[in-house]
Design a protein around this motif. Sequence first.
Motif, PDB file in Angstrom:
ATOM      1  N   GLY A   4     -14.877   2.942   5.622  1.00  0.00           N
ATOM      2  CA  GLY A   4     -14.094   3.978   4.941  1.00  0.00           C
ATOM      3  C   GLY A   4     -12.697   4.121   5.504  1.00  0.00           C
ATOM      4  N   ARG A   5     -12.603   4.233   6.810  1.00  0.00           N
ATOM      5  CA  ARG A   5     -11.277   4.411   7.415  1.00  0.00           C
ATOM      6  C   ARG A   5     -10.432   3.154   7.267  1.00  0.00           C
ATOM      7  N   ILE A   6     -11.054   2.004   7.448  1.00  0.00           N
ATOM      8  CA  ILE A   6     -10.318   0.743   7.300  1.00  0.00           C
ATOM      9  C   ILE A   6      -9.781   0.613   5.879  1.00  0.00           C
ATOM     10  N   SER A   7     -10.658   0.823   4.899  1.00  0.00           N
ATOM     11  CA  SER A   7     -10.231   0.651   3.505  1.00  0.00           C
ATOM     12  C   SER A   7      -9.151   1.647   3.123  1.00  0.00           C
ATOM     13  N   VAL A   8      -9.256   2.878   3.604  1.00  0.00           N
ATOM     14  CA  VAL A   8      -8.236   3.884   3.290  1.00  0.00           C
ATOM     15  C   VAL A   8      -6.895   3.475   3.881  1.00  0.00           C
ATOM     16  N   ARG A   9      -6.881   3.033   5.114  1.00  0.00           N
ATOM     17  CA  ARG A   9      -5.613   2.648   5.757  1.00  0.00           C
ATOM     18  C   ARG A   9      -4.948   1.475   5.048  1.00  0.00           C
ATOM     19  N   TYR A  10      -5.730   0.452   4.771  1.00  0.00           N
ATOM     20  CA  TYR A  10      -5.163  -0.724   4.104  1.00  0.00           C
ATOM     21  C   TYR A  10      -4.747  -0.384   2.674  1.00  0.00           C
ATOM     22  N   LEU A  14      -0.976  -0.593   1.117  1.00  0.00           N
ATOM     23  CA  LEU A  14      -0.686  -1.375  -0.080  1.00  0.00           C
ATOM     24  C   LEU A  14      -0.088  -0.487  -1.163  1.00  0.00           C
ATOM     25  N   PHE A  15      -0.655   0.692  -1.344  1.00  0.00           N
ATOM     26  CA  PHE A  15      -0.184   1.610  -2.376  1.00  0.00           C
ATOM     27  C   PHE A  15       1.275   1.994  -2.145  1.00  0.00           C
ATOM     28  N   GLN A  16       1.632   2.289  -0.904  1.00  0.00           N
ATOM     29  CA  GLN A  16       3.016   2.639  -0.584  1.00  0.00           C
ATOM     30  C   GLN A  16       3.950   1.459  -0.809  1.00  0.00           C
ATOM     31  N   LEU A  17       3.515   0.273  -0.398  1.00  0.00           N
ATOM     32  CA  LEU A  17       4.326  -0.930  -0.566  1.00  0.00           C
ATOM     33  C   LEU A  17       4.610  -1.223  -2.035  1.00  0.00           C
ATOM     34  N   VAL A  18       3.570  -1.181  -2.869  1.00  0.00           N
ATOM     35  CA  VAL A  18       3.773  -1.537  -4.280  1.00  0.00           C
ATOM     36  C   VAL A  18       4.580  -0.477  -5.019  1.00  0.00           C
ATOM     37  N   GLN A  19       4.514   0.771  -4.565  1.00  0.00           N
ATOM     38  CA  GLN A  19       5.364   1.800  -5.174  1.00  0.00           C
ATOM     39  C   GLN A  19       6.827   1.520  -4.862  1.00  0.00           C
ATOM     40  N   GLU A  20       7.084   1.124  -3.621  1.00  0.00           N
ATOM     41  CA  GLU A  20       8.459   0.787  -3.237  1.00  0.00           C
ATOM     42  C   GLU A  20       8.967  -0.413  -4.024  1.00  0.00           C
ATOM     43  N   GLN A  21       8.085  -1.369  -4.280  1.00  0.00           N
ATOM     44  CA  GLN A  21       8.476  -2.592  -4.977  1.00  0.00           C
ATOM     45  C   GLN A  21       8.376  -2.473  -6.499  1.00  0.00           C
ATOM     46  N   GLY A  22       7.791  -1.388  -6.982  1.00  0.00           N
ATOM     47  CA  GLY A  22       7.679  -1.182  -8.430  1.00  0.00           C
ATOM     48  C   GLY A  22       6.686  -2.094  -9.116  1.00  0.00           C
ATOM     49  N   ASP A  89     -13.940  -9.206   4.537  1.00  0.00           N
ATOM     50  CA  ASP A  89     -15.169  -8.569   4.073  1.00  0.00           C
ATOM     51  C   ASP A  89     -14.949  -7.121   3.650  1.00  0.00           C
ATOM     52  N   LYS A  90     -13.798  -6.578   3.941  1.00  0.00           N
ATOM     53  CA  LYS A  90     -13.462  -5.200   3.558  1.00  0.00           C
ATOM     54  C   LYS A  90     -12.648  -5.156   2.257  1.00  0.00           C
ATOM     55  N   MET A  91     -12.318  -6.304   1.714  1.00  0.00           N
ATOM     56  CA  MET A  91     -11.421  -6.375   0.555  1.00  0.00           C
ATOM     57  C   MET A  91     -11.942  -5.567  -0.628  1.00  0.00           C
ATOM     58  N   ILE A  92     -13.236  -5.577  -0.866  1.00  0.00           N
ATOM     59  CA  ILE A  92     -13.781  -4.822  -1.996  1.00  0.00           C
ATOM     60  C   ILE A  92     -13.565  -3.326  -1.800  1.00  0.00           C
ATOM     61  N   PHE A  93     -13.741  -2.837  -0.576  1.00  0.00           N
ATOM     62  CA  PHE A  93     -13.550  -1.411  -0.293  1.00  0.00           C
ATOM     63  C   PHE A  93     -12.079  -1.028  -0.405  1.00  0.00           C
ATOM     64  N   ILE A  94     -11.216  -1.918   0.061  1.00  0.00           N
ATOM     65  CA  ILE A  94      -9.771  -1.688  -0.040  1.00  0.00           C
ATOM     66  C   ILE A  94      -9.362  -1.621  -1.519  1.00  0.00           C
ATOM     67  N   ALA A  95      -9.867  -2.569  -2.303  1.00  0.00           N
ATOM     68  CA  ALA A  95      -9.527  -2.615  -3.728  1.00  0.00           C
ATOM     69  C   ALA A  95      -9.998  -1.349  -4.440  1.00  0.00           C
ATOM     70  N   LYS A  97     -10.581   1.605  -3.165  1.00  0.00           N
ATOM     71  CA  LYS A  97      -9.801   2.756  -2.702  1.00  0.00           C
ATOM     72  C   LYS A  97      -8.410   2.762  -3.347  1.00  0.00           C
ATOM     73  N   TYR A  98      -7.786   1.591  -3.432  1.00  0.00           N
ATOM     74  CA  TYR A  98      -6.478   1.490  -4.093  1.00  0.00           C
ATOM     75  C   TYR A  98      -6.600   1.952  -5.542  1.00  0.00           C
ATOM     76  N   MET A  99      -7.640   1.486  -6.225  1.00  0.00           N
ATOM     77  CA  MET A  99      -7.831   1.851  -7.626  1.00  0.00           C
ATOM     78  C   MET A  99      -8.019   3.357  -7.773  1.00  0.00           C
ATOM     79  N   GLU A 100      -8.731   3.961  -6.841  1.00  0.00           N
ATOM     80  CA  GLU A 100      -8.918   5.418  -6.850  1.00  0.00           C
ATOM     81  C   GLU A 100      -7.580   6.137  -6.684  1.00  0.00           C
ATOM     82  N   MET A 101      -6.749   5.658  -5.764  1.00  0.00           N
ATOM     83  CA  MET A 101      -5.433   6.266  -5.547  1.00  0.00           C
ATOM     84  C   MET A 101      -4.557   6.123  -6.790  1.00  0.00           C
TER      85      MET A 101
END
Length: 180
Positions: A4-10, A14-22, A89-95, A97-101
């Motif tokens: 949970g913590r790993i996926s939220v951080r990553y 990612l969410f902040q980066l892609v917002q900056e990059q549009g 192995d955490k990529m699914i959780f990261i994905a 979480k990103y989708m939720e955000m």
Amino acid sequence: MDNGRISVRYARALFQLVQEQGCEDAVYDGLTRFVHNYFLAIAQFNEVLSDPIVAREEKVKLVEMAVGEPMHDTLKQFIAFVADQKREDKMIFIAMKYMEMYREKHNILSTQVTTATELSEASYDKIKAYIKETFGADAEMDVKIDPSLIGGFILDIENTRMDASVAGQLNALKNKLKQK
């Protein structure tokens, strides 16, 4: 550190980066395809992504194949970064979480509609309009067909279920008769 913590951080990074990059929409689309494909072959993904013997490059290729085309360069670089950090192995959780955000920011509800037959475009639009009017949000609809419903539909929105199926009504009637 837990998933949970790993996926939220990553995901947050990612969410902040892609917002900056549009490019948040393109990354969202890619991660949506990844999650869909991941769950189609969950056993194989878990096996490969968590296997320390499988080369980093092979894991990256597998994730990239699941994302498919088009894939934004930022997402491609992020997948490589996650692999460099040995967190494939955490990529699914990261994905997820990103989708939720993303959904939260854009006021999108994840919904599932199960129908007895294929939905007409008009019915699809009516359900989306109902969700917009009732919940004040746009709907991202996953439609499934289940002939055992006989007719009607079941609408799952977040943690709410609305059963307007013939099978559901018959079951409710059957249960009511049992109580008498």
